[in-house]
Design a protein around this motif. Structure first.
Motif, PDB file in Angstrom:
ATOM      1  N   TYR A  23     -18.227  25.482  27.315  1.00  0.00           N
ATOM      2  CA  TYR A  23     -19.639  25.840  27.205  1.00  0.00           C
ATOM      3  C   TYR A  23     -19.912  27.242  27.721  1.00  0.00           C
ATOM      4  O   TYR A  23     -19.136  27.801  28.496  1.00  0.00           O
ATOM      5  CB  TYR A  23     -20.523  24.817  27.919  1.00  0.00           C
ATOM      6  N   LEU A  24     -21.015  27.786  27.240  1.00  0.00           N
ATOM      7  CA  LEU A  24     -21.446  29.137  27.584  1.00  0.00           C
ATOM      8  C   LEU A  24     -22.762  29.048  28.345  1.00  0.00           C
ATOM      9  O   LEU A  24     -23.716  28.424  27.873  1.00  0.00           O
ATOM     10  CB  LEU A  24     -21.641  29.954  26.300  1.00  0.00           C
ATOM     11  N   ILE A  25     -22.820  29.669  29.509  1.00  0.00           N
ATOM     12  CA  ILE A  25     -24.030  29.676  30.321  1.00  0.00           C
ATOM     13  C   ILE A  25     -24.848  30.911  29.960  1.00  0.00           C
ATOM     14  O   ILE A  25     -24.407  32.038  30.155  1.00  0.00           O
ATOM     15  CB  ILE A  25     -23.700  29.671  31.825  1.00  0.00           C
ATOM     16  N   ASN A  26     -26.032  30.671  29.395  1.00  0.00           N
ATOM     17  CA  ASN A  26     -26.982  31.734  29.066  1.00  0.00           C
ATOM     18  C   ASN A  26     -28.116  31.694  30.082  1.00  0.00           C
ATOM     19  O   ASN A  26     -28.218  30.763  30.875  1.00  0.00           O
ATOM     20  CB  ASN A  26     -27.559  31.512  27.657  1.00  0.00           C
ATOM     21  N   ALA A  27     -29.011  32.665  30.010  1.00  0.00           N
ATOM     22  CA  ALA A  27     -30.142  32.717  30.941  1.00  0.00           C
ATOM     23  C   ALA A  27     -31.097  31.554  30.742  1.00  0.00           C
ATOM     24  O   ALA A  27     -31.639  31.014  31.710  1.00  0.00           O
ATOM     25  CB  ALA A  27     -30.899  34.034  30.782  1.00  0.00           C
ATOM     26  N   ASP A  28     -31.297  31.114  29.492  1.00  0.00           N
ATOM     27  CA  ASP A  28     -32.297  30.089  29.213  1.00  0.00           C
ATOM     28  C   ASP A  28     -31.748  28.730  28.816  1.00  0.00           C
ATOM     29  O   ASP A  28     -32.482  27.747  28.787  1.00  0.00           O
ATOM     30  CB  ASP A  28     -33.253  30.581  28.129  1.00  0.00           C
ATOM     31  N   GLN A  29     -30.457  28.654  28.485  1.00  0.00           N
ATOM     32  CA  GLN A  29     -29.862  27.367  28.131  1.00  0.00           C
ATOM     33  C   GLN A  29     -28.348  27.453  28.218  1.00  0.00           C
ATOM     34  O   GLN A  29     -27.781  28.537  28.335  1.00  0.00           O
ATOM     35  CB  GLN A  29     -30.271  26.927  26.727  1.00  0.00           C
ATOM     36  N   ILE A  30     -27.727  26.298  28.121  1.00  0.00           N
ATOM     37  CA  ILE A  30     -26.271  26.205  28.097  1.00  0.00           C
ATOM     38  C   ILE A  30     -25.879  25.744  26.703  1.00  0.00           C
ATOM     39  O   ILE A  30     -26.425  24.761  26.193  1.00  0.00           O
ATOM     40  CB  ILE A  30     -25.773  25.201  29.154  1.00  0.00           C
ATOM     41  N   ASP A  31     -24.963  26.463  26.084  1.00  0.00           N
ATOM     42  CA  ASP A  31     -24.480  26.106  24.757  1.00  0.00           C
ATOM     43  C   ASP A  31     -23.097  25.490  24.862  1.00  0.00           C
ATOM     44  O   ASP A  31     -22.163  26.143  25.346  1.00  0.00           O
ATOM     45  CB  ASP A  31     -24.396  27.339  23.856  1.00  0.00           C
ATOM     46  N   VAL A  32     -22.966  24.234  24.426  1.00  0.00           N
ATOM     47  CA  VAL A  32     -21.645  23.621  24.333  1.00  0.00           C
ATOM     48  C   VAL A  32     -21.033  24.166  23.056  1.00  0.00           C
ATOM     49  O   VAL A  32     -21.575  24.003  21.968  1.00  0.00           O
ATOM     50  CB  VAL A  32     -21.713  22.084  24.308  1.00  0.00           C
ATOM     51  N   LEU A  33     -19.910  24.855  23.207  1.00  0.00           N
ATOM     52  CA  LEU A  33     -19.290  25.566  22.089  1.00  0.00           C
ATOM     53  C   LEU A  33     -18.240  24.740  21.367  1.00  0.00           C
ATOM     54  O   LEU A  33     -18.085  24.865  20.153  1.00  0.00           O
ATOM     55  CB  LEU A  33     -18.641  26.860  22.595  1.00  0.00           C
ATOM     56  N   ALA A  34     -17.497  23.922  22.124  1.00  0.00           N
ATOM     57  CA  ALA A  34     -16.373  23.217  21.523  1.00  0.00           C
ATOM     58  C   ALA A  34     -15.975  22.019  22.364  1.00  0.00           C
ATOM     59  O   ALA A  34     -16.168  22.003  23.576  1.00  0.00           O
ATOM     60  CB  ALA A  34     -15.181  24.162  21.386  1.00  0.00           C
ATOM     61  N   VAL A  35     -15.401  21.037  21.692  1.00  0.00           N
ATOM     62  CA  VAL A  35     -14.740  19.913  22.349  1.00  0.00           C
ATOM     63  C   VAL A  35     -13.377  19.832  21.678  1.00  0.00           C
ATOM     64  O   VAL A  35     -13.266  19.453  20.512  1.00  0.00           O
ATOM     65  CB  VAL A  35     -15.507  18.588  22.161  1.00  0.00           C
ATOM     66  N   ILE A  36     -12.353  20.263  22.407  1.00  0.00           N
ATOM     67  CA  ILE A  36     -11.026  20.334  21.804  1.00  0.00           C
ATOM     68  C   ILE A  36     -10.000  19.611  22.663  1.00  0.00           C
ATOM     69  O   ILE A  36     -10.176  19.456  23.876  1.00  0.00           O
ATOM     70  CB  ILE A  36     -10.588  21.797  21.578  1.00  0.00           C
ATOM     71  N   HIS A  37      -8.932  19.193  22.032  1.00  0.00           N
ATOM     72  CA  HIS A  37      -7.835  18.557  22.758  1.00  0.00           C
ATOM     73  C   HIS A  37      -7.193  19.606  23.656  1.00  0.00           C
ATOM     74  O   HIS A  37      -7.073  20.779  23.281  1.00  0.00           O
ATOM     75  CB  HIS A  37      -6.819  17.980  21.776  1.00  0.00           C
ATOM     76  N   ALA A  38      -6.780  19.187  24.821  1.00  0.00           N
ATOM     77  CA  ALA A  38      -6.225  20.124  25.797  1.00  0.00           C
ATOM     78  C   ALA A  38      -4.975  20.837  25.282  1.00  0.00           C
ATOM     79  O   ALA A  38      -4.656  21.936  25.741  1.00  0.00           O
ATOM     80  CB  ALA A  38      -5.914  19.390  27.103  1.00  0.00           C
ATOM     81  N   ALA A  39      -4.287  20.256  24.320  1.00  0.00           N
ATOM     82  CA  ALA A  39      -3.088  20.886  23.776  1.00  0.00           C
ATOM     83  C   ALA A  39      -3.409  22.026  22.811  1.00  0.00           C
ATOM     84  O   ALA A  39      -2.540  22.823  22.491  1.00  0.00           O
ATOM     85  CB  ALA A  39      -2.229  19.845  23.065  1.00  0.00           C
ATOM     86  N   MET A  40      -4.671  22.107  22.373  1.00  0.00           N
ATOM     87  CA  MET A  40      -5.055  23.164  21.432  1.00  0.00           C
ATOM     88  C   MET A  40      -5.255  24.490  22.139  1.00  0.00           C
ATOM     89  O   MET A  40      -5.695  24.533  23.283  1.00  0.00           O
ATOM     90  CB  MET A  40      -6.367  22.807  20.719  1.00  0.00           C
ATOM     91  N   ASN A  41      -4.976  25.561  21.424  1.00  0.00           N
ATOM     92  CA  ASN A  41      -5.221  26.907  21.913  1.00  0.00           C
ATOM     93  C   ASN A  41      -6.675  27.261  21.598  1.00  0.00           C
ATOM     94  O   ASN A  41      -7.068  27.268  20.432  1.00  0.00           O
ATOM     95  CB  ASN A  41      -4.261  27.877  21.230  1.00  0.00           C
TER      96      ASN A  41
END
Length: 100
Positions: free
Chosen positions: A72-90
């Protein structure tokens, strides 16, 4: 702080659900519920996740749920969940669409 799940992250949840549901729809539902419940932790404590090593940026964080990384990305006004990936993925090889 408000947590927004991007279209990419929601697509990841759908794909994870579909894959797990081949064996167990109930377990797939529970797994996706576990991911979405992490929104409360992220909302209350945005910096509780660790910095994503591939980026080494203070505002890009991740929390671990089972074998998956919720990025996730922390912005000033909200948090954006960017991805849910398997730990083995790059992370750098994962799809990085601009879907604000």
């Amino acid at each position: 702080m408000r947590v927004h799940w991007t279209n990419t992250a929601e697509g990841h949840l759908d794909a994870i659900y579909a894959h797990i549901a081949l064996d167990s729809p109930e377990y797939a539902r529970r797994m996706v519920d576990r991911f979405t419940r992490k929104s409360a932790q992220i909302s209350e404590f945005p910096y509780s996740g660790r910095k994503v090593p591939e980026y080494d940026a203070e505002h890009i964080r991740e929390i671990i749920e089972g074998p998956f990384r919720i990025i996730y990305l922390i912005n000033a006004d909200q948090i954006d969940v960017l991805a849910v990936i398997h730990a083995a993925m790059n992370v750098l090889g994962a799809s990085e669409k601009d879907d604000q």
